[in-house]
Design an enzyme around this catalytic site. Structure first.
Site, PDB file in Angstrom:
ATOM      1  N   HIS A 125       0.828  -1.214   0.000  1.00  0.00           N
ATOM      2  CA  HIS A 125       0.000   0.000   0.000  1.00  0.00           C
ATOM      3  C   HIS A 125       0.859   1.261   0.000  1.00  0.00           C
ATOM      4  CE1 HIS A 125       0.292   0.804   4.468  1.00  0.00           C
ATOM      5  NE2 HIS A 125       0.447  -0.506   4.527  1.00  0.00           N
ATOM      6  N   GLU A 131      -5.218   0.948   2.457  1.00  0.00           N
ATOM      7  CA  GLU A 131      -4.986  -0.120   3.448  1.00  0.00           C
ATOM      8  C   GLU A 131      -5.180   0.404   4.854  1.00  0.00           C
ATOM      9  OE1 GLU A 131      -2.941  -2.888   6.178  1.00  0.00           O
ATOM     10  OE2 GLU A 131      -2.532  -0.768   5.882  1.00  0.00           O
ATOM     11  N   GLU A 132      -4.702   1.615   5.092  1.00  0.00           N
ATOM     12  CA  GLU A 132      -4.741   2.165   6.452  1.00  0.00           C
ATOM     13  C   GLU A 132      -6.144   2.580   6.892  1.00  0.00           C
ATOM     14  OE1 GLU A 132      -2.390   1.658   8.344  1.00  0.00           O
ATOM     15  OE2 GLU A 132      -0.451   1.889   7.367  1.00  0.00           O
ATOM     16  N   ASP A 181       4.721  -6.350   4.682  1.00  0.00           N
ATOM     17  CA  ASP A 181       4.058  -5.289   5.465  1.00  0.00           C
ATOM     18  C   ASP A 181       3.935  -5.747   6.914  1.00  0.00           C
ATOM     19  OD1 ASP A 181       2.864  -2.815   5.817  1.00  0.00           O
ATOM     20  OD2 ASP A 181       0.877  -3.461   5.193  1.00  0.00           O
ATOM     21  N   ASP A 234      -0.645   4.288   0.761  1.00  0.00           N
ATOM     22  CA  ASP A 234      -1.213   5.253   1.706  1.00  0.00           C
ATOM     23  C   ASP A 234      -0.524   5.110   3.060  1.00  0.00           C
ATOM     24  OD1 ASP A 234      -2.530   2.719   2.100  1.00  0.00           O
ATOM     25  OD2 ASP A 234      -4.056   3.712   3.311  1.00  0.00           O
ATOM     26  N   ASP A 253       6.101   1.506   6.779  1.00  0.00           N
ATOM     27  CA  ASP A 253       4.704   1.098   6.592  1.00  0.00           C
ATOM     28  C   ASP A 253       4.042   1.999   5.559  1.00  0.00           C
ATOM     29  OD1 ASP A 253       2.149   0.102   6.907  1.00  0.00           O
ATOM     30  OD2 ASP A 253       1.893   0.768   8.967  1.00  0.00           O
TER      31      ASP A 253
HETATM   32  N1  BES Z   1       1.664  -2.953   8.216  1.00  0.00           N
HETATM   33  C1  BES Z   1       0.507  -2.856   9.021  1.00  0.00           C
HETATM   34  C2  BES Z   1       0.068  -4.166   9.607  1.00  0.00           C
HETATM   35  C3  BES Z   1       1.035  -4.815  10.535  1.00  0.00           C
HETATM   36  C4  BES Z   1       1.723  -4.084  11.441  1.00  0.00           C
HETATM   37  C5  BES Z   1       1.212  -6.147  10.469  1.00  0.00           C
HETATM   38  C6  BES Z   1       2.609  -4.704  12.285  1.00  0.00           C
HETATM   39  C7  BES Z   1       2.073  -6.768  11.313  1.00  0.00           C
HETATM   40  C8  BES Z   1       2.781  -6.033  12.217  1.00  0.00           C
HETATM   41  C9  BES Z   1      -0.635  -2.276   8.236  1.00  0.00           C
HETATM   42  O1  BES Z   1      -0.279  -1.204   7.433  1.00  0.00           O
HETATM   43  C10 BES Z   1      -1.604  -1.721   9.237  1.00  0.00           C
HETATM   44  O2  BES Z   1      -1.265  -0.872   9.991  1.00  0.00           O
HETATM   45  N2  BES Z   1      -2.813  -2.213   9.204  1.00  0.00           N
HETATM   46  C11 BES Z   1      -3.846  -1.715  10.026  1.00  0.00           C
HETATM   47  C12 BES Z   1      -5.087  -2.333   9.533  1.00  0.00           C
HETATM   48  C13 BES Z   1      -6.238  -1.555   9.392  1.00  0.00           C
HETATM   49  C14 BES Z   1      -6.302  -0.138   9.515  1.00  0.00           C
HETATM   50  C15 BES Z   1      -7.397  -2.237   8.826  1.00  0.00           C
HETATM   51  C16 BES Z   1      -3.656  -2.104  11.463  1.00  0.00           C
HETATM   52  O3  BES Z   1      -3.151  -3.194  11.759  1.00  0.00           O
HETATM   53  O4  BES Z   1      -4.024  -1.296  12.306  1.00  0.00           O
HETATM   54 MN    MN Z   2      -0.073   0.574   8.910  1.00  0.00          MN
END
Ligand code: BES
Ligand code: MN
Length: 443
Positions: free
Chosen positions: A73, A140-141, A167, A75, A106
């Site tokens: 992603h 994604e965020e 990610d 964003d 990220d």
């Molecule tokens: N990269 C992260 C997810 C992540 C972080 C996986 C640390 C494993 C370890 C991703 O960009 C993220 O922050 N996702 C959000 C999801 C969401 C907003 C639906 C999250 O986990 O808060």
């Molecule tokens: Mn994130």
């Protein structure tokens, strides 16, 4: 061009998906990304969605070789609180061999490493060992609200054998890490309304309910005394941890002390009966992400606030289903709310958890690529974060995802001074090449 200059260009776009003020920067970032993929030698296209654009690029599809879908992603999360950044979030700088900027880890640094790995292979060999689809989205965020329907609508195009995503995290510098599970998520906002406007708390206080007090009481009911979530049925589908993973995790280079040093918290807390890694990687949670009501400025102000709001997120684990839990959570919250205030629940995004057996054919190929890149044995972990589209890839396309993250424990994702170790950026470029080679070798 030095790969780091590319990364700096990518990081200068404030592509914040949560805040509509940044819509044009998000769009400009997608254009930059598309151009960069094209320059790498791929055929690319930007697709409009009801939200932010999705960028897709491919090499030439040849029969008889594996097809790999790499997802990421472009964003980023909002940079707030601004005053805690040591340098401006969208003006990348290098400090102690780390690139500091919002999105550095990220996910811009990690997805760009894939693109640059592909570019270098194409330059050297004129071709890749696999058919490649790069899919990079801009939401994604905020929970990928348009990606599932995009995948479904373009069904014919997604003939892939496996997905690869960088990610997620590494357990420490130089330790190759294979993530085989992610938590899911369910987000919502509570809005309480009391009086029609803030009232003089001397003239009216005591006679009408204070929405801030009530909100705090509701939020305090979410957990019981042992740190378990008190919503009836919340744990019904939670899969227990398996002994092999409990054993593996005790050998990882994490201690309570190192965990506390990373977080800055005074002690470990949470659900009783689980280690801190088990709490984060394999148990569900209820968190308050934001809460507000009444006067927040300097000095006192004697009022009964008109409103109170809280943003909540629940992290879910396999096999919890967010669509099944949503009505249970809402019912629970409504039941806690007295009729002296009005409650509105605004549903936000949600997504399922992900869990896969680490020893599939593609899993083993990825592990070889990891060992080859870092020269050390692989650590097997789950993660507490969420990439909800991962389970959708399984549900919609029927394929597994390889989670090969490069984020270090102190990368400060979503926090001020987010950073990406340059060593990991360069390792990511090498990892991409080895991964595609190893996947090709399975077929
Ligand atoms: N990269 C992260 C997810 C992540 C972080 C996986 C640390 C494993 C370890 C991703 O960009 C993220 O922050 N996702 C959000 C999801 C969401 C907003 C639906 C999250 O986990 O808060
Ligand atoms: Mn994130």
């Amino acid at each position: 061009m030095d790969p780091v200059d590319d990364l700096f260009e990518f990081l200068r776009f404030p592509s914040i998906s949560a805040d509509s003020q940044f819509k044009s920067s998000v769009d400009d970032c997608a254009d930059w990304l598309l151009a960069r993929m094209q320059r790498a030698g791929l055929q690319g296209q930007k697709y409009a969605t009801p939200g932010n654009p999705i960028v897709v690029a491919r090499n030439e599809r040849r029969l008889g070789r594996k097809t790999v879908l790499i997802y990421g992603h472009y964003d980023v999360q909002p940079p707030d609180p601004m005053e805690l950044w040591e340098s401006p979030p969208f003006e990348p700088v290098i400090k102690a061999d780390k690139v500091i900027a919002r999105g550095s880890t990220d996910n811009k640094g990690q997805i760009l490493a894939h693109i640059l790995g592909v570019e270098s292979a194409l330059k050297e060999r004129g071709d890749l060992p696999v058919n490649l689809i790069l899919l990079v989205e801009g939401e994604e965020e905020i929970g990928s609200p348009n990606l599932e329907s995009f995948l479904k609508e373009h069904n014919v195009d997604w003939n892939a054998d496996v997905v690869a995503i960088s990610d997620t995290g590494m357990v420490g510098p130089g330790i190759p890490t294979f993530t085989y599970g992610l938590r899911g998520i369910l987000c919502l906002e509570i809005r309480l309304r009391g009086p029609v406007a803030d009232l003089h708390s001397g003239i009216f206080g005591g006679s009408v309910a204070n929405p801030a007090t009530i909100l705090c009481r509701i939020v305090a009911q979410l957990h019981d005394g042992s740190g378990r979530i008190a919503i009836p049925g919340f744990y019904d589908r939670v899969l227990p941890l398996e002994q092999w993973e409990r054993d593996l995790w005790t050998k990882l280079p994490f201690t309570e002390k190192s965990w506390l040093a990373t977080t800055g918290s005074p002690r470990i807390s949470g659900e009783k009966g689980y280690t801190f890694l088990e709490q984060v990687w394999a148990r569900p949670t209820a968190e308050v992400n934001g809460i507000g009501s009444g006067y927040q400025g300097e000095g006192p102000k004697t009022i009964v606030p008109a409103r109170a709001t809280a943003k909540l997120s629940f992290r879910l684990v396999p096999d919890q289903d967010p669509s099944e839990l949503k009505p249970r959570v809402e019912e629970f919250l409504k039941r806690q709310c007295p009729d002296s205030v009005e409650m509105k629940i605004i549903p936000q995004h949600s997504g399922k958890a992900y869990l896969v057996k680490p020893d599939s054919t593609f899993g083993k190929a990825a592990q070889k690529a990891l060992v080859d890149t870092f020269g050390k044995p692989v650590a097997f972990i789950r993660e507490g974060g969420s990439v909800p589209i991962t389970q959708s890839f399984k549900d919609i396309l029927g394929i597994d995802t390889l989670l090969l993250g490069l984020a270090l424990p102190d990368c400060k994702a979503h926090s001020p001074n987010e950073n990406f170790a340059l060593a990991n950026f360069h390792a990511g470029i090498r990892l991409n090449r080895k991964l595609l080679e190893q996947i090709a070798a399975t077929g």
